[in-house]
Design an enzyme around this catalytic site. Structure first.
Site, PDB file in Angstrom:
ATOM      1  N   LYS A  64       0.787  -1.226   0.000  1.00 55.25           N
ATOM      2  CA  LYS A  64       0.000   0.000   0.000  1.00 55.25           C
ATOM      3  C   LYS A  64       0.823   1.283   0.000  1.00 55.25           C
ATOM      4  CE  LYS A  64      -3.774  -0.279  -0.231  1.00 55.25           C
ATOM      5  NZ  LYS A  64      -4.820  -0.641  -1.211  1.00 55.25           N
TER       6      LYS A  64
HETATM    7  N1  PMP Z   1      -2.923  -7.212   1.584  1.00 59.08           N
HETATM    8  C1  PMP Z   1      -2.857  -6.327   2.578  1.00 59.08           C
HETATM    9  C2  PMP Z   1      -2.094  -6.684   3.799  1.00 59.08           C
HETATM   10  C3  PMP Z   1      -3.510  -5.089   2.471  1.00 59.08           C
HETATM   11  O1  PMP Z   1      -3.441  -4.206   3.468  1.00 59.08           O
HETATM   12  C4  PMP Z   1      -4.244  -4.800   1.296  1.00 59.08           C
HETATM   13  C5  PMP Z   1      -4.947  -3.492   1.137  1.00 59.08           C
HETATM   14  N2  PMP Z   1      -5.937  -3.192   2.049  1.00 59.08           N
HETATM   15  C6  PMP Z   1      -4.300  -5.765   0.291  1.00 59.08           C
HETATM   16  C7  PMP Z   1      -3.616  -6.958   0.466  1.00 59.08           C
HETATM   17  C8  PMP Z   1      -5.133  -5.578  -0.951  1.00 59.08           C
HETATM   18  O2  PMP Z   1      -4.651  -4.644  -1.857  1.00 59.08           O
HETATM   19  P1  PMP Z   1      -5.625  -3.768  -2.737  1.00 59.08           P
HETATM   20  O3  PMP Z   1      -6.249  -2.738  -1.867  1.00 59.08           O
HETATM   21  O4  PMP Z   1      -4.748  -3.172  -3.781  1.00 59.08           O
HETATM   22  O5  PMP Z   1      -6.663  -4.664  -3.338  1.00 59.08           O
END
Ligand code: PMP
Length: 325
Positions: A44
């Site tokens: 992120k």
């Molecule tokens: N894994 C973790 C640990 C996250 O914090 C997030 C985002 N909230 C994601 C995966 C998913 O990523 P995205 O928001 O790009 O779908």
């Protein structure tokens, strides 16, 4: 490696790690992009940077400004670091059922943290809606809006996707990952499909998320629940909309847990729950596709963020899970 310019210059260009034992087990090449090596510790950081650069470019964010976000943690961590580096005030609205480690870290990074009771998205007091209202009430503040601000998927289209393409030298046959906002999957999928239309894009979904059924049957429908954080959703965000997705796989908490302990014991990699979901799905996909394929996924963040939960046997037993040996 070349010298990088500050926190912001250190975001991205993460290594792709070959997971030897998992690869040997399925006779495929299983590659995991080490997003936990971003300077704020997660995938992120990219989203936070994409959103702040976009807000600066279009004049919504100026020196002395404030960034407000509703986040389950990692985006907030990235935003707090970048706000410190750029001189912005950072306010994070977070559901109060998230891990204590994340909450404490946000405060230590200088963000103002507002913990609110978890509410469904349809509720006006859902943390994302609280963040939107708060931003609107503060002069010079922007709402990062990571779920529906497509600057999120755009930075993955410009960085994460091209890095995977470059580092696999175009050998990538499939990309699989879990989604929260959908930004990562959306950006990477778009880029890879443009370069290689036959690449398979697969969404990995925890229990309790509605996207598995949405991908397979076109209807949002959730079953069960999950202890994973930051992934799974009940709606199609603006970031996820229009993403070329070929199929979906569903992974339960026990499978996820077994995988993160396996990653630690076999590979020495200490990662969080979404990485476990990703690798279980990658292995399943490899078996479906057959030997000789190159499958890419992500290691999203570090296990240390979840020390009190995923790596706490008492907590796991209380959650009804078998502690991996
Ligand atoms: N894994 C973790 C640990 C996250 O914090 C997030 C985002 N909230 C994601 C995966 C998913 O990523 P995205 O928001 O790009 O779908």
């Amino acid at each position: 490696m070349a010298i990088r310019d500050g926190f912001i210059g250190t975001i991205g260009d993460t290594p792709l790690i070959r997971l030897g034992k998992l690869s040997a087990e399925c006779d495929c090449e299983i590659l995991a992009k080490a997003e936990f090596l971003n300077p704020g510790g997660s995938v992120k950081d990219r989203t936070a940077l994409g959103i702040i650069l976009d807000a600066e470019r279009n004049g919504r964010l100026a020196p002395g400004g404030t960034v407000v976000e509703g986040t389950a943690g990692n985006t907030g961590i990235g935003l707090a670091h970048i706000c410190a580096a750029r001189g912005y005030r950072c306010i994070i609205v977070i559901p109060d059922n998230q891990s204590r480690e994340k909450l404490e870290l946000l405060r230590q990074l200088g963000a103002q943290v507002r913990a609110v009771p978890p509410k469904p998205y349809s509720d006006p007091d859902n943390y994302q809606k609280v963040a939107a209202r708060l931003a609107a009430s503060i002069p010079g503040a922007v709402w990062a809006n990571q779920f529906d601000n497509t600057a999120n998927r755009e930075i993955h289209y410009r960085t994460t996707g091209p890095e995977i393409w470059r580092d696999t030298e175009g050998r990538v046959d499939a990309f699989v990952c879990a989604t929260g906002t959908g930004g990562t999957l959306a950006g990477v999928a778009r880029y890879l499909k443009e370069r290689k239309p036959e690449v398979r894009i697969v969404l990995a979904d925890p229990m309790g998320s509605a996207l598995y059924h949405w991908v397979l049957e076109g209807e949002l429908c959730a079953e069960g629940s999950s202890i994973t954080e930051g992934i799974g959703t009940s709606r199609v965000t603006a970031n996820l909309e229009g993403t070329p997705i070929d199929s979906a796989l569903r992974v339960d908490d026990q499978q996820c847990l077994d995988m993160i302990y396996r990653l630690l014991r076999e590979e020495g990699l200490f990662v969080g729950g979404s990485s476990g979901i990703n690798l279980v799905a990658a292995l399943q996909l490899a078996r479906e596709m057959g030997p000789g394929h190159c499958i890419v996924t992500l290691l999203c963040d570090r296990g240390g963020l979840y020390a009190g939960r995923l790596f706490n046997p008492d907590w796991l037993r209380e959650a009804g899970l078998r502690v991996p040996v």
